[in-house]
Motif scaffolding. Structure first.
Motif, PDB file in Angstrom:
ATOM      1  N   ASP A  14      17.770   1.412 -63.131  1.00  0.00           N
ATOM      2  CA  ASP A  14      18.760   2.105 -63.821  1.00  0.00           C
ATOM      3  C   ASP A  14      18.850   3.607 -63.685  1.00  0.00           C
ATOM      4  OD1 ASP A  14      19.693  -0.366 -64.198  1.00  0.00           O
ATOM      5  OD2 ASP A  14      19.113  -0.394 -66.462  1.00  0.00           O
ATOM      6  N   VAL A  15      17.431   4.009 -63.847  1.00  0.00           N
ATOM      7  CA  VAL A  15      17.412   5.654 -64.016  1.00  0.00           C
ATOM      8  C   VAL A  15      17.650   6.123 -62.463  1.00  0.00           C
ATOM      9  CG1 VAL A  15      15.559   7.404 -64.132  1.00  0.00           C
ATOM     10  CG2 VAL A  15      15.670   5.510 -65.947  1.00  0.00           C
ATOM     11  N   ARG A  16      17.145   5.440 -61.414  1.00  0.00           N
ATOM     12  CA  ARG A  16      17.244   5.916 -60.346  1.00  0.00           C
ATOM     13  C   ARG A  16      18.748   5.915 -59.686  1.00  0.00           C
ATOM     14  NH1 ARG A  16      19.155   5.186 -55.815  1.00  0.00           N
ATOM     15  NH2 ARG A  16      18.293   5.690 -53.900  1.00  0.00           N
ATOM     16  N   ASP A  17      19.799   4.963 -60.384  1.00  0.00           N
ATOM     17  CA  ASP A  17      20.996   4.968 -60.077  1.00  0.00           C
ATOM     18  C   ASP A  17      21.774   6.236 -61.021  1.00  0.00           C
ATOM     19  OD1 ASP A  17      20.565   2.636 -58.896  1.00  0.00           O
ATOM     20  OD2 ASP A  17      21.507   1.498 -60.474  1.00  0.00           O
ATOM     21  N   VAL A  18      21.235   6.420 -61.980  1.00  0.00           N
ATOM     22  CA  VAL A  18      21.930   7.595 -62.777  1.00  0.00           C
ATOM     23  C   VAL A  18      21.476   8.765 -62.130  1.00  0.00           C
ATOM     24  CG1 VAL A  18      21.852   9.108 -64.883  1.00  0.00           C
ATOM     25  CG2 VAL A  18      21.991   6.703 -65.140  1.00  0.00           C
ATOM     26  N   LEU A  19      20.565   8.943 -61.474  1.00  0.00           N
ATOM     27  CA  LEU A  19      19.877  10.242 -60.691  1.00  0.00           C
ATOM     28  C   LEU A  19      20.736  10.236 -59.395  1.00  0.00           C
ATOM     29  CD1 LEU A  19      16.073  10.581 -61.228  1.00  0.00           C
ATOM     30  CD2 LEU A  19      17.923  12.312 -61.285  1.00  0.00           C
ATOM     31  N   ALA A  20      20.731   9.121 -58.742  1.00  0.00           N
ATOM     32  CA  ALA A  20      21.684   9.101 -57.412  1.00  0.00           C
ATOM     33  C   ALA A  20      23.280   9.645 -57.870  1.00  0.00           C
ATOM     34  CB  ALA A  20      21.437   7.603 -56.733  1.00  0.00           C
ATOM     35  N   ALA A  21      23.570   9.488 -58.794  1.00  0.00           N
ATOM     36  CA  ALA A  21      25.154   9.577 -59.172  1.00  0.00           C
ATOM     37  C   ALA A  21      25.303  11.363 -59.060  1.00  0.00           C
ATOM     38  CB  ALA A  21      25.500   8.782 -60.264  1.00  0.00           C
ATOM     39  N   TYR A  22      23.977  11.721 -59.389  1.00  0.00           N
ATOM     40  CA  TYR A  22      24.443  13.065 -59.830  1.00  0.00           C
ATOM     41  C   TYR A  22      24.459  14.178 -58.331  1.00  0.00           C
ATOM     42  CZ  TYR A  22      23.135  17.896 -61.879  1.00  0.00           C
ATOM     43  OH  TYR A  22      23.149  19.143 -62.398  1.00  0.00           O
ATOM     44  N   PRO A  23      25.808  14.763 -58.197  1.00  0.00           N
ATOM     45  CA  PRO A  23      26.321  15.246 -57.112  1.00  0.00           C
ATOM     46  C   PRO A  23      25.551  16.024 -56.348  1.00  0.00           C
ATOM     47  CG  PRO A  23      27.528  15.985 -58.739  1.00  0.00           C
ATOM     48  CD  PRO A  23      26.507  15.202 -59.471  1.00  0.00           C
ATOM     49  N   GLU A  24      24.568  16.911 -56.930  1.00  0.00           N
ATOM     50  CA  GLU A  24      23.720  17.930 -56.246  1.00  0.00           C
ATOM     51  C   GLU A  24      22.406  17.366 -55.527  1.00  0.00           C
ATOM     52  OE1 GLU A  24      23.018  21.590 -58.567  1.00  0.00           O
ATOM     53  OE2 GLU A  24      24.923  21.273 -59.529  1.00  0.00           O
ATOM     54  N   LEU A  25      22.155  16.118 -55.826  1.00  0.00           N
ATOM     55  CA  LEU A  25      21.121  15.564 -55.089  1.00  0.00           C
ATOM     56  C   LEU A  25      21.401  14.782 -53.928  1.00  0.00           C
ATOM     57  CD1 LEU A  25      19.220  14.104 -58.312  1.00  0.00           C
ATOM     58  CD2 LEU A  25      18.842  16.511 -57.101  1.00  0.00           C
ATOM     59  N   ALA A  26      20.307  14.803 -52.966  1.00  0.00           N
ATOM     60  CA  ALA A  26      20.657  14.120 -51.567  1.00  0.00           C
ATOM     61  C   ALA A  26      19.741  12.673 -51.590  1.00  0.00           C
ATOM     62  CB  ALA A  26      19.984  15.041 -50.348  1.00  0.00           C
ATOM     63  N   ASP A  27      18.807  12.774 -52.314  1.00  0.00           N
ATOM     64  CA  ASP A  27      17.838  11.672 -52.211  1.00  0.00           C
ATOM     65  C   ASP A  27      16.958  11.874 -53.551  1.00  0.00           C
ATOM     66  OD1 ASP A  27      16.788   9.052 -51.560  1.00  0.00           O
ATOM     67  OD2 ASP A  27      15.565   9.942 -50.000  1.00  0.00           O
ATOM     68  N   VAL A  28      16.666  10.342 -54.253  1.00  0.00           N
ATOM     69  CA  VAL A  28      15.913  10.267 -55.549  1.00  0.00           C
ATOM     70  C   VAL A  28      15.029   9.122 -55.278  1.00  0.00           C
ATOM     71  CG1 VAL A  28      17.720  11.633 -56.724  1.00  0.00           C
ATOM     72  CG2 VAL A  28      17.651   8.682 -56.750  1.00  0.00           C
ATOM     73  N   ALA A  29      14.005   9.236 -56.045  1.00  0.00           N
ATOM     74  CA  ALA A  29      13.039   8.226 -56.096  1.00  0.00           C
ATOM     75  C   ALA A  29      12.432   8.631 -57.780  1.00  0.00           C
ATOM     76  CB  ALA A  29      11.603   8.399 -55.308  1.00  0.00           C
ATOM     77  N   VAL A  30      12.179   7.282 -58.366  1.00  0.00           N
ATOM     78  CA  VAL A  30      11.884   7.287 -59.829  1.00  0.00           C
ATOM     79  C   VAL A  30      10.312   6.228 -59.675  1.00  0.00           C
ATOM     80  CG1 VAL A  30      12.176   6.837 -62.209  1.00  0.00           C
ATOM     81  CG2 VAL A  30      14.059   7.658 -60.730  1.00  0.00           C
ATOM     82  N   LEU A  31       9.365   6.800 -60.252  1.00  0.00           N
ATOM     83  CA  LEU A  31       8.103   6.144 -60.157  1.00  0.00           C
ATOM     84  C   LEU A  31       7.423   6.053 -61.278  1.00  0.00           C
ATOM     85  CD1 LEU A  31       7.116   7.125 -56.728  1.00  0.00           C
ATOM     86  CD2 LEU A  31       8.024   4.918 -57.137  1.00  0.00           C
ATOM     87  N   PRO A  32       6.873   5.075 -61.838  1.00  0.00           N
ATOM     88  CA  PRO A  32       5.969   5.229 -62.984  1.00  0.00           C
ATOM     89  C   PRO A  32       4.776   5.898 -62.728  1.00  0.00           C
ATOM     90  CG  PRO A  32       5.884   2.627 -62.100  1.00  0.00           C
ATOM     91  CD  PRO A  32       6.734   3.872 -61.363  1.00  0.00           C
ATOM     92  N   HIS A  33       4.325   6.519 -63.763  1.00  0.00           N
ATOM     93  CA  HIS A  33       2.839   7.318 -63.498  1.00  0.00           C
ATOM     94  C   HIS A  33       2.272   6.996 -64.836  1.00  0.00           C
ATOM     95  CE1 HIS A  33       0.167  10.466 -62.210  1.00  0.00           C
ATOM     96  NE2 HIS A  33       0.411  10.921 -63.553  1.00  0.00           N
ATOM     97  N   GLU A  34       0.957   6.935 -64.604  1.00  0.00           N
ATOM     98  CA  GLU A  34       0.207   6.742 -65.694  1.00  0.00           C
ATOM     99  C   GLU A  34      -0.961   7.934 -66.048  1.00  0.00           C
ATOM    100  OE1 GLU A  34      -1.538   4.604 -68.695  1.00  0.00           O
ATOM    101  OE2 GLU A  34      -0.221   3.655 -67.596  1.00  0.00           O
ATOM    102  N   GLN A  35      -0.815   8.527 -67.091  1.00  0.00           N
ATOM    103  CA  GLN A  35      -1.451   9.833 -67.603  1.00  0.00           C
ATOM    104  C   GLN A  35      -2.310   9.617 -68.831  1.00  0.00           C
ATOM    105  OE1 GLN A  35      -0.303  13.545 -66.464  1.00  0.00           O
ATOM    106  NE2 GLN A  35      -1.370  14.701 -68.047  1.00  0.00           N
ATOM    107  N   GLU A  36      -3.554   9.708 -68.771  1.00  0.00           N
ATOM    108  CA  GLU A  36      -4.166   9.403 -69.884  1.00  0.00           C
ATOM    109  C   GLU A  36      -3.731  10.101 -71.240  1.00  0.00           C
ATOM    110  OE1 GLU A  36      -8.794  10.298 -71.561  1.00  0.00           O
ATOM    111  OE2 GLU A  36      -8.636   9.587 -69.631  1.00  0.00           O
ATOM    112  N   SER A  37      -3.358  11.287 -71.178  1.00  0.00           N
ATOM    113  CA  SER A  37      -2.737  11.870 -72.504  1.00  0.00           C
ATOM    114  C   SER A  37      -1.529  11.399 -72.983  1.00  0.00           C
ATOM    115  CB  SER A  37      -2.819  13.297 -72.196  1.00  0.00           C
ATOM    116  OG  SER A  37      -1.855  13.586 -71.161  1.00  0.00           O
ATOM    117  N   VAL A  38      -0.648  10.628 -72.263  1.00  0.00           N
ATOM    118  CA  VAL A  38       0.571  10.078 -72.659  1.00  0.00           C
ATOM    119  C   VAL A  38       0.905   8.708 -72.064  1.00  0.00           C
ATOM    120  CG1 VAL A  38       1.812  12.511 -72.336  1.00  0.00           C
ATOM    121  CG2 VAL A  38       1.538  11.169 -70.389  1.00  0.00           C
ATOM    122  N   GLY A  39       0.097   8.079 -71.556  1.00  0.00           N
ATOM    123  CA  GLY A  39       0.420   6.755 -71.086  1.00  0.00           C
ATOM    124  C   GLY A  39       1.292   6.737 -69.687  1.00  0.00           C
ATOM    125  N   GLN A  40       1.874   5.597 -69.944  1.00  0.00           N
ATOM    126  CA  GLN A  40       2.837   5.457 -68.753  1.00  0.00           C
ATOM    127  C   GLN A  40       4.175   6.030 -68.926  1.00  0.00           C
ATOM    128  OE1 GLN A  40       4.176   1.609 -67.461  1.00  0.00           O
ATOM    129  NE2 GLN A  40       3.335   2.026 -65.330  1.00  0.00           N
TER     130      GLN A  40
END
Length: 122
Positions: A14-40
């Motif tokens: 869903d997040v990827r689809d919203v980003l992909a609809a943004y006209p100024e972007l040619a390509d997007v990827a949305v990935l989870p990232h785990e960081q100790e101080s903030v979690g996933q």
């Protein structure tokens, strides 16, 4: 457990689809990232369609289009999204986000949240 994973994958899409609809972007990827101080958290990797991408405007667009918990913690501009033979983004080939200072503090919004914050602070 599998149901939770499928829901997480759907939320990322869903997040990827919203980003992909943004006209100024040619390509997007949305990935989870785990960081100790903030979690996933979610991290968005974006390829601008042309020079001069307005990142503050992109942040505003995401905050308006997505619920707060779905807004990526970081948006990283890259030249290209590296993919494997199946077309899936390769996280190990993308820059590791530095989330220090990028996950803003959210103050309690209700009396109940404030009480919980007080309890945990003690």
């Amino acid at each position: 457990m599998e149901g939770e994973r499928l829901m997480a994958v759907a939320a990322i899409q869903d997040v990827r689809d919203v980003l992909a609809a943004y006209p100024e972007l040619a390509d997007v990827a949305v990935l989870p990232h785990e960081q100790e101080s903030v979690g996933q958290v979610l991290v968005a990797y974006v390829v601008p369609g042309s020079p001069g991408l307005d990142l503050p405007a992109l942040h505003r667009y995401l905050r308006q289009a997505l619920p707060g918990s779905a807004v990526p913690a970081a948006i990283i501009v890259v030249d290209a999204i590296p993919v494997d033979a199946k077309g899936t983004p390769r996280p190990q080939a993308l820059p590791v986000p530095d989330l220090r200072g990028q996950v803003p503090y959210r103050s309690p919004e209700t009396p109940r949240q404030e009480a919980l914050c007080t309890i945990f602070a003690e």
